[in-house]
Motif scaffolding. Structure first.
Motif, PDB file in Angstrom:
ATOM      1  N   ALA A 183      -5.583   2.889  -1.729  1.00 20.28           N
ATOM      2  CA  ALA A 183      -5.982   3.093  -2.887  1.00 20.28           C
ATOM      3  C   ALA A 183      -7.447   3.705  -2.055  1.00 20.28           C
ATOM      4  O   ALA A 183      -8.117   4.392  -2.828  1.00 20.28           O
ATOM      5  N   SER A 184      -7.785   2.198  -2.071  1.00 21.80           N
ATOM      6  CA  SER A 184      -9.151   2.499  -1.445  1.00 21.80           C
ATOM      7  C   SER A 184      -9.765   3.702  -0.612  1.00 21.80           C
ATOM      8  O   SER A 184     -10.841   4.109  -0.820  1.00 21.80           O
ATOM      9  N   ALA A 185      -8.796   3.724   0.612  1.00 24.30           N
ATOM     10  CA  ALA A 185      -8.648   4.680   1.533  1.00 24.30           C
ATOM     11  C   ALA A 185      -8.896   6.368   0.532  1.00 24.30           C
ATOM     12  O   ALA A 185      -9.823   6.737   1.133  1.00 24.30           O
ATOM     13  N   PHE A 186      -7.708   6.723  -0.216  1.00 30.22           N
ATOM     14  CA  PHE A 186      -7.830   7.585  -1.269  1.00 30.22           C
ATOM     15  C   PHE A 186      -9.395   7.951  -2.177  1.00 30.22           C
ATOM     16  O   PHE A 186     -10.019   9.313  -2.128  1.00 30.22           O
ATOM     17  N   VAL A 187      -9.976   6.675  -2.664  1.00 25.51           N
ATOM     18  CA  VAL A 187     -10.957   6.675  -3.351  1.00 25.51           C
ATOM     19  C   VAL A 187     -12.241   6.899  -2.107  1.00 25.51           C
ATOM     20  O   VAL A 187     -12.599   8.273  -3.038  1.00 25.51           O
TER      21      VAL A 187
END
Length: 322
Positions: A183-187
């Motif tokens: 999730a954080s990498a996608f953001v």
């Protein structure tokens, strides 16, 4: 706006691909050395134990990466973790306590991060001093409330989060870790806010010129960092199966070292949460490797200090060469 950010920011995820490959290569090389010198570490039980240990460190390291990306630092993550652990034991051990524990941890943790971000951006307090002061203040408030001895049992959900297994194979906290990592990498890589984080970290003045609210981005990163630390505190409380006012001690240094090992530059604008996660894996692997070889545990502190010094020197040299 997206096109401007893409053209202006040269330190985003695309430029970090070689750095990530280097970190992956280091992990692979370390695994090879460990396989030769300490093959006992590759039993199913040992791998499970290392994955369980990786959970809280990996989560807090990814949170730390957010603030380092905007040229910050958060030394208050340790006290946020301890506060989250105390909150986890404050609502009883009934299953219904879950409905109170998780929202309370997120609100309290996010509030601490919000205060950090506001003081740093609106009052121009240095991140090191601000978050160090926050660590002391929150620690004092927590000790006053608990009178130095937190009471209560953590809900079964928290214990499962820290030590539980899915089908007796995969640790539950590993699934949580991977979910937060994705999730954080996608953001950071696919959402406009992520591109803004990189631009603010690499060139804050340029970010202002293209219309980015740099204060809002910086504050958001501190909020994310504290929320991640709060989640890590719940995981660690479940893993240790005990709660005290010192849960999380040392994670402020370990999270910074993990992020640095993973290629997150202390000068800002370079790196990402996946790199920080890989760095955390390296630390866990090295810690267990040192124990397997019977090397004094104090050697870990020397190793962490050397890593930070070398990383700062390397990044400073690269910056001078640009």
């Amino acid at each position: 706006m997206a096109d401007q950010i893409q053209l202006t920011s040269k330190s985003g995820p695309a430029r970090n691909i070689p750095r990530k490959l280097i970190v992956t290569g280091v992990v692979a090389g370390l695994l090879l050395v460990v396989a030769v010198l300490a093959p006992a570490m590759f039993t199913a039980r040992s791998i499970q134990n290392m994955l369980v240990q990786l959970g809280p460190l990996g989560v807090v390291a990814m949170g730390q990466a957010f603030v380092i990306l905007v040229r910050g630092l958060d030394l208050s993550v340790a006290t946020v973790m301890a506060t989250a652990a105390v909150i986890s034991a404050s609502f009883g051990s009934e299953p219904s306590a879950l409905l109170l524990v998780v929202p309370t941890v997120i609100v309290v943790s996010g509030g601490i991060g919000l205060i950090n971000g506001l003081l740093i951006t609106k009052r121009n307090i240095e991140p090191f001093l601000c978050t160090l002061a926050m660590l002391i203040v929150v620690q004092g408030i927590r000790s006053a409330i608990t009178r130095g001895a937190p009471l209560g049992d953590t809900p079964q959900f928290i214990r499962d989060l820290g030590r539980g297994m899915i089908w007796d194979i995969v640790p539950i906290n590993t699934v949580l870790l991977l979910g937060l990592g994705i999730a954080s990498a996608f953001v950071l890589q696919r959402v406009i806010v992520g591109r803004q984080v990189y631009l603010v970290g690499s060139n804050e003045q340029a970010a202002r010129l293209v219309g980015i609210n740099t204060d809002r981005i910086t504050i958001s990163c501190y909020v994310f960092c504290s929320i991640f630390a709060g989640i890590a505190g719940m995981v660690l409380a479940g893993y240790l199966n005990q709660v005290d006012n010192w849960v999380g001690k040392g994670y402020e240094l370990d999270s910074i070292v993990a992020a640095v090992i993973g290629g997150v530059a202390l000068t800002g604008g370079v790196g990402g949460t996946i790199g920080a996660l890989l760095g955390a894996a390296v630390l866990v692997l090295l810690s267990n490797f040192i124990l397997q070889l019977g090397i004094p545990i104090h050697f870990q502190l020397i190793m962490k200090g050397v890593v930070v010094i070398c990383a700062v020197a390397i990044y400073a040299r690269r910056k001078d060469m640009r």
